[in-house]
Design an enzyme around this catalytic site. Structure first.
Site, PDB file in Angstrom:
ATOM      1  N   TRP A 102       0.823  -1.228   0.000  1.00  0.00           N
ATOM      2  CA  TRP A 102       0.000   0.000   0.000  1.00  0.00           C
ATOM      3  C   TRP A 102       0.846   1.263   0.000  1.00  0.00           C
ATOM      4  CZ3 TRP A 102      -4.453  -0.270  -1.988  1.00  0.00           C
ATOM      5  CH2 TRP A 102      -5.262  -1.384  -1.805  1.00  0.00           C
ATOM      6  N   ASP A 172      -1.457   6.753   6.178  1.00  0.00           N
ATOM      7  CA  ASP A 172      -2.547   5.895   5.713  1.00  0.00           C
ATOM      8  C   ASP A 172      -2.888   4.946   6.862  1.00  0.00           C
ATOM      9  OD1 ASP A 172      -4.226   4.050   4.596  1.00  0.00           O
ATOM     10  OD2 ASP A 172      -2.927   3.524   2.914  1.00  0.00           O
ATOM     11  N   LYS A 196     -12.553  -0.904   5.807  1.00  0.00           N
ATOM     12  CA  LYS A 196     -11.791  -1.890   6.554  1.00  0.00           C
ATOM     13  C   LYS A 196     -12.328  -1.993   7.981  1.00  0.00           C
ATOM     14  CE  LYS A 196      -9.180  -2.487   3.029  1.00  0.00           C
ATOM     15  NZ  LYS A 196      -8.007  -1.753   2.597  1.00  0.00           N
TER      16      LYS A 196
END
Ligand SMILES: *Cc1c(COP(=O)(O)O)cnc(C)c1O
Length: 369
Positions: A102, A172, A196
């Site tokens: 990511w 993030d 999530k």
């Protein structure tokens, strides 16, 4: 399926049952307005109420200082990868910490807009551990330092944050948002795709320090990708994802009722420990990430044999434990233990793994690890 399953998906992921039940009750007629939230004008007083409550509850939950703005933006976590450099690269320089797939994606995007330099990376060990952050070569004129605090695919997470020498920290937090207390003043910008650990997909929460919202950004930046535009419009420059905002708001309230983020951290530690303790003692399965930086949220593991892994995934599915297939880049299994996963779900998973392990002929096992 007659009953609800235990959903171990990394995202979209499980939501707290009381939240779903409450939304179900309100589905056809929200608060006596005669329609569902999905049908409600985002300009209506009713939706304003939903929006304001969500913002206030998130501020309380994370103890967000007054000089930070809370935005609900579309495009999930991924659109932040370009929106951050577009808006924050004033001098055209940003320093990136690469700890997994990511952060690497974010860096690839950041490079399109300026000099995005990698200042730490664990790519050489396939991101099985986090890079060392003890002496980061942060540039004097870097506009921000970028980090992904919990790498969802590799199952690694930072326990603490490095010193950024006064540079704004962009984080993030998609796969660990609201899983534990967070000192917001340590950051310039925090973002999280909500599917999530918070709500329905298609939206991100952005928490940004006010001074980082440029009043006169480069006119070439698309209007929709400007933080100042969304900030001025209270996230309603265009029609927002009302349904997601509504459900996220319910989750914020639910978390407050549950005792807030410290209570979440205690529960999340207990859940992860239960699975890690089993994996560390198992003769068949082992965790994939380095022990020192293991995530509380996403736990990839394997027997080392793809056939056994797929058999145990099948066994778990039959027992109502679903979405345990590992990410396609790693194989094996992955259990995501977000806030909405109860300890009972983790216990059921360990019981299933244990019974599978016991049934195997004992001689053949240890050669896998
Ligand atoms: C899932 C994920 C994203 C992407 O989120 P989308 O909402 O699917 O765009 C970004 N970062 C991390 C750490 C993630 O886990």
């Amino acid at each position: 399926m007659e009953h609800r399953v235990y959903n171990f998906s990394a995202g979209p992921a499980a939501l707290p049952l009381p939240v779903l039940e409450s939304a179900q009750k309100e589905l056809l007629n929200f608060g006596g307005c005669g329609m569902s939230v999905m049908e409600l004008s985002h300009r209506s007083k009713t939706f304003r109420g939903i929006y304001n409550a969500a913002v206030e509850d998130l501020r309380t939950l994370m103890d967000i200082p007054e000089n930070y703005r809370i935005l609900f933006l579309q495009g999930g976590g991924t659109l932040r990868f370009s929106m951050v450099p577009l808006n924050l690269m004033v001098q055209g320089k940003a320093d990136y910490i690469l700890s997994g797939a990511w952060s690497e994606k974010a860096w690839e995007e950041g490079r399109k807009f300026g000099s995005a330099q990698v200042i730490a990376s664990s790519r050489d060990i396939q991101f099985t551990d986090l890079p060392d952050l003890s002496s980061l070569p942060i540039r004097e004129d870097a506009d921000y330092v970028y980090i992904c605090e919990n790498e969802t695919i590799h199952g690694t997470a930072y326990a603490g944050l490095p010193d950024t020498k006064g540079k704004p920290f962009v984080s993030d937090q998609s796969s660990m948002f609201l899983s534990k207390p967070c000192k917001v003043s340590d950051y310039g910008l925090i973002f999280a795709g909500v599917q999530k650990n918070v709500g329905p997909a298609g939206m991100a929460v952005v928490i940004i320090r006010e001074d980082l919202i440029r009043k006169d950004p480069d006119p070439a930046i698309p209007t929709y990708l400007r933080y100042d535009v969304h900030s001025r419009a209270d996230s309603m420059y265009n029609t927002p994802n009302c349904w997601s905002i509504y459900l996220c708001g319910k989750v914020f309230r639910y978390l407050l009722d549950q005792g807030g983020l410290s209570a979440m951290e205690t529960r999340n530690r207990e859940k992860a420990k239960f699975l890690y303790d089993y994996l560390d003692s198992s003769r068949l399965f082992h965790g994939i990430a380095q022990r020192s930086h293991r995530s509380l949220m996403n736990i990839p593991f394997t027997s080392g044999f793809s056939l056994l892994d797929s058999r145990v995934i099948q066994r778990c599915r039959e027992a109502g434990l679903v979405e345990l297939t590992g990410h396609r880049s790693l194989g094996g299994l992955r259990a995501s233990l977000y806030n909405a996963m109860p300890l009972e779900g983790v216990k059921a998973l360990v019981a299933c793994l244990e019974s599978f392990e016991k049934e195997l002929p004992q001689e053949g096992i240890s050669c896998g690890s």
